[in-house]
Design an enzyme around this catalytic site. Structure first.
Site: not given
Ligand code: SD4
Length: 331
Positions: A242-245, A89, A191, A209, A219-222
Protein backbone atom coordinates in the site's frame (compact mmCIF):
# COMPACT_ATOMS: atom_id res chain seq x y z
CA UNK A 1 20.82 -31.88 3.42
CA UNK A 2 17.52 -30.20 4.26
CA UNK A 3 15.63 -29.28 1.10
CA UNK A 4 15.43 -25.58 2.02
CA UNK A 5 19.17 -25.43 2.63
CA UNK A 6 19.74 -27.13 -0.71
CA UNK A 7 17.77 -24.48 -2.57
CA UNK A 8 19.48 -21.66 -0.71
CA UNK A 9 22.90 -23.09 -1.47
CA UNK A 10 22.04 -23.72 -5.08
CA UNK A 11 20.84 -20.17 -5.66
CA UNK A 12 24.05 -18.83 -4.16
CA UNK A 13 26.20 -20.71 -6.63
CA UNK A 14 26.37 -20.29 -10.38
CA UNK A 15 23.43 -19.04 -12.43
CA UNK A 16 23.21 -22.39 -14.19
CA UNK A 17 22.79 -24.22 -10.93
CA UNK A 18 20.28 -21.64 -9.66
CA UNK A 19 18.13 -22.18 -12.76
CA UNK A 20 18.50 -25.91 -12.26
CA UNK A 21 17.26 -25.70 -8.67
CA UNK A 22 14.25 -23.64 -9.72
CA UNK A 23 13.29 -26.24 -12.29
CA UNK A 24 13.80 -28.94 -9.70
CA UNK A 25 11.53 -27.15 -7.25
CA UNK A 26 8.70 -26.69 -9.71
CA UNK A 27 8.96 -30.09 -11.40
CA UNK A 28 8.72 -31.93 -8.12
CA UNK A 29 6.01 -29.56 -6.82
CA UNK A 30 7.62 -29.64 -3.39
CA UNK A 31 7.11 -26.78 -0.99
CA UNK A 32 10.30 -25.15 0.20
CA UNK A 33 8.90 -25.27 3.72
CA UNK A 34 7.03 -28.47 4.50
CA UNK A 35 3.45 -28.28 5.76
CA UNK A 36 3.84 -30.00 9.10
CA UNK A 37 3.29 -28.89 12.65
CA UNK A 38 6.95 -28.10 13.17
CA UNK A 39 7.06 -25.66 10.30
CA UNK A 40 3.78 -23.88 10.65
CA UNK A 41 0.56 -25.85 10.70
CA UNK A 42 -0.32 -24.20 14.01
CA UNK A 43 -0.05 -20.81 12.33
CA UNK A 44 -2.83 -21.22 9.80
CA UNK A 45 -5.51 -20.61 8.66
CA UNK A 46 -4.37 -17.03 8.59
CA UNK A 47 -5.53 -13.76 7.08
CA UNK A 48 -3.51 -10.54 7.07
CA UNK A 49 -4.42 -7.25 5.40
CA UNK A 50 -3.15 -3.71 5.10
CA UNK A 51 -4.68 -1.09 7.44
CA UNK A 52 -7.50 -1.39 9.94
CA UNK A 53 -9.99 -3.56 8.10
CA UNK A 54 -11.36 -5.93 10.74
CA UNK A 55 -14.63 -6.56 8.93
CA UNK A 56 -12.73 -7.62 5.84
CA UNK A 57 -10.42 -9.99 7.68
CA UNK A 58 -13.46 -11.33 9.56
CA UNK A 59 -15.24 -12.15 6.28
CA UNK A 60 -12.11 -13.81 4.92
CA UNK A 61 -11.63 -15.80 8.13
CA UNK A 62 -15.24 -17.01 8.12
CA UNK A 63 -14.79 -18.13 4.52
CA UNK A 64 -11.73 -20.16 5.55
CA UNK A 65 -13.64 -21.64 8.50
CA UNK A 66 -16.22 -22.95 6.02
CA UNK A 67 -13.39 -24.99 4.52
CA UNK A 68 -13.14 -22.79 1.44
CA UNK A 69 -9.92 -21.89 -0.32
CA UNK A 70 -7.57 -19.01 0.39
CA UNK A 71 -8.68 -17.57 -2.96
CA UNK A 72 -12.36 -17.54 -1.88
CA UNK A 73 -11.35 -15.91 1.40
CA UNK A 74 -9.45 -13.15 -0.39
CA UNK A 75 -12.36 -12.38 -2.69
CA UNK A 76 -14.89 -12.25 0.16
CA UNK A 77 -12.61 -10.18 2.38
CA UNK A 78 -11.82 -7.59 -0.30
CA UNK A 79 -15.48 -7.25 -1.27
CA UNK A 80 -16.32 -5.90 2.20
CA UNK A 81 -14.04 -2.90 1.86
CA UNK A 82 -15.05 -2.34 -1.79
CA UNK A 83 -18.68 -2.03 -0.72
CA UNK A 84 -17.89 0.33 2.17
CA UNK A 85 -18.94 3.77 0.92
CA UNK A 86 -17.14 5.47 3.84
CA UNK A 87 -13.70 4.28 2.72
CA UNK A 88 -12.24 6.82 0.29
CA UNK A 89 -9.48 4.68 -1.22
CA UNK A 90 -11.37 1.57 -2.34
CA UNK A 91 -14.47 0.83 -4.41
CA UNK A 92 -17.59 2.94 -3.94
CA UNK A 93 -16.79 6.23 -2.23
CA UNK A 94 -13.21 6.21 -3.54
CA UNK A 95 -11.85 9.68 -4.28
CA UNK A 96 -11.98 10.39 -8.01
CA UNK A 97 -9.28 11.38 -10.46
CA UNK A 98 -8.84 15.08 -11.24
CA UNK A 99 -11.69 14.90 -13.80
CA UNK A 100 -14.11 13.58 -11.18
CA UNK A 101 -14.14 9.93 -12.32
CA UNK A 102 -13.70 7.08 -9.83
CA UNK A 103 -11.40 4.54 -11.48
CA UNK A 104 -10.56 1.26 -9.80
CA UNK A 105 -7.59 -1.12 -9.92
CA UNK A 106 -7.59 -4.66 -8.50
CA UNK A 107 -5.87 -7.99 -8.82
CA UNK A 108 -6.01 -11.47 -7.38
CA UNK A 109 -3.54 -14.36 -7.39
CA UNK A 110 -4.08 -18.00 -6.44
CA UNK A 111 -1.81 -20.67 -5.04
CA UNK A 112 -1.18 -22.17 -8.48
CA UNK A 113 0.39 -18.93 -9.67
CA UNK A 114 -2.66 -17.80 -11.66
CA UNK A 115 -3.32 -14.07 -11.76
CA UNK A 116 -6.09 -11.78 -12.97
CA UNK A 117 -6.49 -8.01 -12.85
CA UNK A 118 -8.59 -5.05 -13.88
CA UNK A 119 -7.16 -1.58 -14.30
CA UNK A 120 -8.89 1.76 -14.79
CA UNK A 121 -12.28 0.10 -14.26
CA UNK A 122 -15.28 2.40 -13.79
CA UNK A 123 -18.88 1.96 -12.60
CA UNK A 124 -18.44 -1.52 -11.12
CA UNK A 125 -18.72 -2.17 -7.40
CA UNK A 126 -16.50 -5.26 -7.07
CA UNK A 127 -13.31 -5.07 -9.11
CA UNK A 128 -11.78 -7.96 -7.09
CA UNK A 129 -14.52 -10.28 -8.37
CA UNK A 130 -14.08 -9.03 -11.93
CA UNK A 131 -10.31 -9.66 -11.57
CA UNK A 132 -11.10 -13.22 -10.51
CA UNK A 133 -13.34 -13.67 -13.55
CA UNK A 134 -10.55 -12.35 -15.79
CA UNK A 135 -8.27 -14.96 -14.23
CA UNK A 136 -10.70 -17.85 -14.45
CA UNK A 137 -12.85 -17.14 -17.51
CA UNK A 138 -10.61 -15.42 -20.05
CA UNK A 139 -7.36 -16.32 -21.80
CA UNK A 140 -5.88 -13.01 -20.53
CA UNK A 141 -4.57 -11.68 -17.24
CA UNK A 142 -5.36 -7.94 -17.38
CA UNK A 143 -8.37 -6.09 -18.76
CA UNK A 144 -8.42 -2.28 -18.80
CA UNK A 145 -10.96 0.54 -18.87
CA UNK A 146 -13.98 0.22 -21.13
CA UNK A 147 -13.04 -3.34 -22.11
CA UNK A 148 -12.94 -4.39 -18.47
CA UNK A 149 -16.27 -2.68 -17.82
CA UNK A 150 -17.87 -4.33 -20.84
CA UNK A 151 -16.56 -7.70 -19.72
CA UNK A 152 -17.88 -7.16 -16.17
CA UNK A 153 -21.34 -6.25 -17.46
CA UNK A 154 -21.36 -9.29 -19.74
CA UNK A 155 -20.61 -11.39 -16.62
CA UNK A 156 -23.65 -9.98 -14.83
CA UNK A 157 -22.10 -7.13 -12.78
CA UNK A 158 -24.49 -4.16 -12.57
CA UNK A 159 -23.27 -0.65 -13.42
CA UNK A 160 -23.29 1.68 -10.39
CA UNK A 161 -22.31 5.28 -9.72
CA UNK A 162 -19.21 5.04 -7.50
CA UNK A 163 -18.89 8.77 -6.73
CA UNK A 164 -20.55 9.43 -3.36
CA UNK A 165 -21.75 12.88 -2.27
CA UNK A 166 -18.90 13.10 0.24
CA UNK A 167 -16.17 12.26 -2.30
CA UNK A 168 -17.76 14.62 -4.85
CA UNK A 169 -17.69 17.43 -2.27
CA UNK A 170 -14.06 16.71 -1.38
CA UNK A 171 -13.14 16.74 -5.06
CA UNK A 172 -14.94 20.05 -5.61
CA UNK A 173 -13.05 21.49 -2.65
CA UNK A 174 -9.77 20.18 -4.06
CA UNK A 175 -10.53 21.76 -7.45
CA UNK A 176 -10.42 25.23 -5.87
CA UNK A 177 -6.64 24.96 -5.60
CA UNK A 178 -6.03 21.84 -7.73
CA UNK A 179 -2.79 21.25 -5.86
CA UNK A 180 -1.57 17.83 -6.83
CA UNK A 181 0.37 16.31 -4.03
CA UNK A 182 0.44 12.55 -4.29
CA UNK A 183 1.14 12.09 -0.63
CA UNK A 184 -0.32 8.95 0.80
CA UNK A 185 -0.59 9.31 4.50
CA UNK A 186 -2.80 8.34 7.36
CA UNK A 187 -5.76 10.25 5.98
CA UNK A 188 -5.78 8.36 2.72
CA UNK A 189 -5.28 4.80 3.51
CA UNK A 190 -7.64 2.00 2.96
CA UNK A 191 -6.30 0.37 -0.16
CA UNK A 192 -6.68 -3.21 0.82
CA UNK A 193 -3.93 -5.72 0.16
CA UNK A 194 -4.78 -9.09 1.67
CA UNK A 195 -2.95 -12.40 2.04
CA UNK A 196 -4.53 -15.65 3.25
CA UNK A 197 -3.39 -19.19 4.02
CA UNK A 198 -6.09 -21.84 4.08
CA UNK A 199 -6.20 -24.99 6.20
CA UNK A 200 -4.18 -26.89 3.58
CA UNK A 201 -1.37 -24.36 3.81
CA UNK A 202 -2.11 -22.88 0.38
CA UNK A 203 -1.64 -19.16 -0.12
CA UNK A 204 -3.61 -16.59 -2.14
CA UNK A 205 -3.70 -12.80 -2.24
CA UNK A 206 -5.60 -9.80 -3.56
CA UNK A 207 -5.30 -6.06 -3.76
CA UNK A 208 -8.02 -3.50 -4.53
CA UNK A 209 -8.01 0.31 -4.64
CA UNK A 210 -9.33 3.48 -6.20
CA UNK A 211 -5.70 4.59 -6.42
CA UNK A 212 -4.35 8.04 -5.68
CA UNK A 213 -6.87 10.77 -5.02
CA UNK A 214 -7.00 13.33 -7.86
CA UNK A 215 -4.57 11.36 -10.01
CA UNK A 216 -4.26 12.16 -13.71
CA UNK A 217 -6.98 10.55 -15.80
CA UNK A 218 -5.73 7.17 -16.99
CA UNK A 219 -3.21 6.69 -14.18
CA UNK A 220 -2.77 3.11 -13.00
CA UNK A 221 -0.92 2.30 -9.78
CA UNK A 222 0.90 -0.70 -8.38
CA UNK A 223 -2.10 -2.42 -6.81
CA UNK A 224 -3.29 -4.38 -9.89
CA UNK A 225 0.19 -5.13 -11.23
CA UNK A 226 1.68 -8.53 -10.57
CA UNK A 227 4.97 -8.36 -8.68
CA UNK A 228 4.39 -4.76 -7.64
CA UNK A 229 1.17 -4.52 -5.59
CA UNK A 230 0.91 -8.28 -5.06
CA UNK A 231 2.85 -11.47 -5.56
CA UNK A 232 2.23 -15.04 -4.43
CA UNK A 233 4.49 -18.05 -4.79
CA UNK A 234 2.88 -20.94 -2.98
CA UNK A 235 6.26 -22.58 -2.45
CA UNK A 236 7.58 -19.57 -0.57
CA UNK A 237 4.97 -17.00 0.54
CA UNK A 238 3.22 -13.84 -0.53
CA UNK A 239 3.46 -10.08 -0.24
CA UNK A 240 1.32 -7.04 -0.95
CA UNK A 241 1.69 -3.27 -0.81
CA UNK A 242 0.00 0.00 0.00
CA UNK A 243 1.15 3.57 -0.45
CA UNK A 244 2.58 5.52 -3.34
CA UNK A 245 2.25 3.05 -6.18
CA UNK A 246 4.84 4.66 -8.42
CA UNK A 247 7.58 3.78 -5.89
CA UNK A 248 6.32 0.22 -5.43
CA UNK A 249 6.21 -0.27 -9.22
CA UNK A 250 9.75 1.01 -9.75
CA UNK A 251 11.15 -1.45 -7.23
CA UNK A 252 8.78 -4.37 -8.05
CA UNK A 253 8.26 -4.55 -4.30
CA UNK A 254 6.06 -7.59 -3.74
CA UNK A 255 8.06 -9.82 -6.06
CA UNK A 256 11.24 -8.61 -4.39
CA UNK A 257 9.89 -9.57 -0.94
CA UNK A 258 8.91 -13.07 -2.06
CA UNK A 259 12.30 -13.61 -3.69
CA UNK A 260 14.08 -12.39 -0.54
CA UNK A 261 12.06 -14.90 1.49
CA UNK A 262 13.01 -17.60 -1.02
CA UNK A 263 16.63 -16.79 -0.25
CA UNK A 264 16.02 -17.33 3.45
CA UNK A 265 14.91 -13.96 4.84
CA UNK A 266 12.01 -13.85 7.28
CA UNK A 267 8.87 -11.95 6.15
CA UNK A 268 9.87 -9.10 8.46
CA UNK A 269 13.43 -8.88 7.13
CA UNK A 270 12.16 -9.04 3.55
CA UNK A 271 9.65 -6.20 4.09
CA UNK A 272 12.34 -4.07 5.70
CA UNK A 273 14.74 -4.64 2.84
CA UNK A 274 12.08 -3.76 0.25
CA UNK A 275 11.39 -0.48 2.07
CA UNK A 276 15.17 0.04 2.24
CA UNK A 277 15.41 -0.22 -1.56
CA UNK A 278 12.89 2.59 -1.99
CA UNK A 279 14.62 4.81 0.55
CA UNK A 280 18.02 4.14 -1.00
CA UNK A 281 16.82 5.05 -4.48
CA UNK A 282 14.60 8.00 -3.65
CA UNK A 283 15.85 10.85 -1.44
CA UNK A 284 12.29 12.25 -1.38
CA UNK A 285 11.06 9.36 0.73
CA UNK A 286 10.09 11.78 3.51
CA UNK A 287 7.22 12.97 1.30
CA UNK A 288 5.46 9.68 0.71
CA UNK A 289 4.36 6.52 2.46
CA UNK A 290 4.76 2.90 1.40
CA UNK A 291 3.83 -0.12 3.52
CA UNK A 292 4.39 -3.81 2.86
CA UNK A 293 3.00 -6.98 4.41
CA UNK A 294 4.24 -10.53 3.86
CA UNK A 295 3.62 -14.13 4.90
CA UNK A 296 5.74 -17.18 4.38
CA UNK A 297 4.81 -20.81 3.97
CA UNK A 298 5.20 -21.35 7.73
CA UNK A 299 2.46 -18.81 8.44
CA UNK A 300 4.97 -16.28 9.80
CA UNK A 301 4.15 -12.67 8.98
CA UNK A 302 6.01 -9.39 8.60
CA UNK A 303 5.11 -5.76 7.91
CA UNK A 304 6.99 -2.49 7.63
CA UNK A 305 6.52 1.02 6.28
CA UNK A 306 8.50 4.18 5.60
CA UNK A 307 6.56 6.35 8.05
CA UNK A 308 4.58 6.02 11.23
CA UNK A 309 0.83 5.45 10.86
CA UNK A 310 0.73 2.18 8.92
CA UNK A 311 -1.02 -0.79 10.49
CA UNK A 312 -2.16 -4.27 9.57
CA UNK A 313 -5.11 -6.42 10.55
CA UNK A 314 -4.29 -10.03 11.27
CA UNK A 315 -6.74 -12.86 11.95
CA UNK A 316 -4.98 -15.88 13.38
CA UNK A 317 -5.80 -18.40 16.13
CA UNK A 318 -9.33 -16.98 16.46
CA UNK A 319 -7.97 -13.50 17.14
CA UNK A 320 -8.76 -10.55 14.84
CA UNK A 321 -6.29 -7.81 15.68
CA UNK A 322 -5.23 -4.43 14.31
CA UNK A 323 -1.47 -4.06 14.87
CA UNK A 324 0.60 -0.89 14.34
CA UNK A 325 3.57 -1.38 12.06
CA UNK A 326 7.17 -0.56 12.80
CA UNK A 327 8.59 2.02 10.37
CA UNK A 328 11.85 3.43 9.03
CA UNK A 329 11.63 7.20 9.48
CA UNK A 330 11.97 7.69 13.23
CA UNK A 331 13.04 11.39 12.53
C1 SD4 B 1 -1.86 3.33 -5.64
N1 SD4 B 1 -0.99 1.89 -3.91
O1 SD4 B 1 -2.73 3.39 -6.50
C2 SD4 B 1 -2.16 2.60 -4.34
C3 SD4 B 1 -2.70 3.61 -3.36
C4 SD4 B 1 -2.80 3.14 -1.93
O2 SD4 B 1 -3.62 3.45 0.20
O3 SD4 B 1 -2.24 2.16 -1.53
N2 SD4 B 1 -3.52 3.85 -1.08
O4 SD4 B 1 -0.76 3.86 -5.77
Amino acid sequence: MKRRKFIQNASLSTLGIAVGSTLFASEKKLPILDNNSETGKDNYPLVIATWNVKESTQAAWETLQQGKSALDAIEQGCRIEEANAEGQSVGIGGLPDRDGNVTLDACIMDSKGNYGAVVYLQNILHPISVARKVMEDTPHVILAGKGAEKFAISEGFKPVDLLTEKSKKDWEEWKKTSKYKPIINIENHDTIGMLAIDKNGDIAGGCTTSGLAYKMAGRVGDSPIIGAGLFIDNEVGGATATGLGEEVLKTVGSFLIVELMRQGKSPQEACEEAIGRIIHKNPDYKDFQVGYIAVNKRGETGFYSIHDGFSVTKFQNDNNENIPSDFYDKK
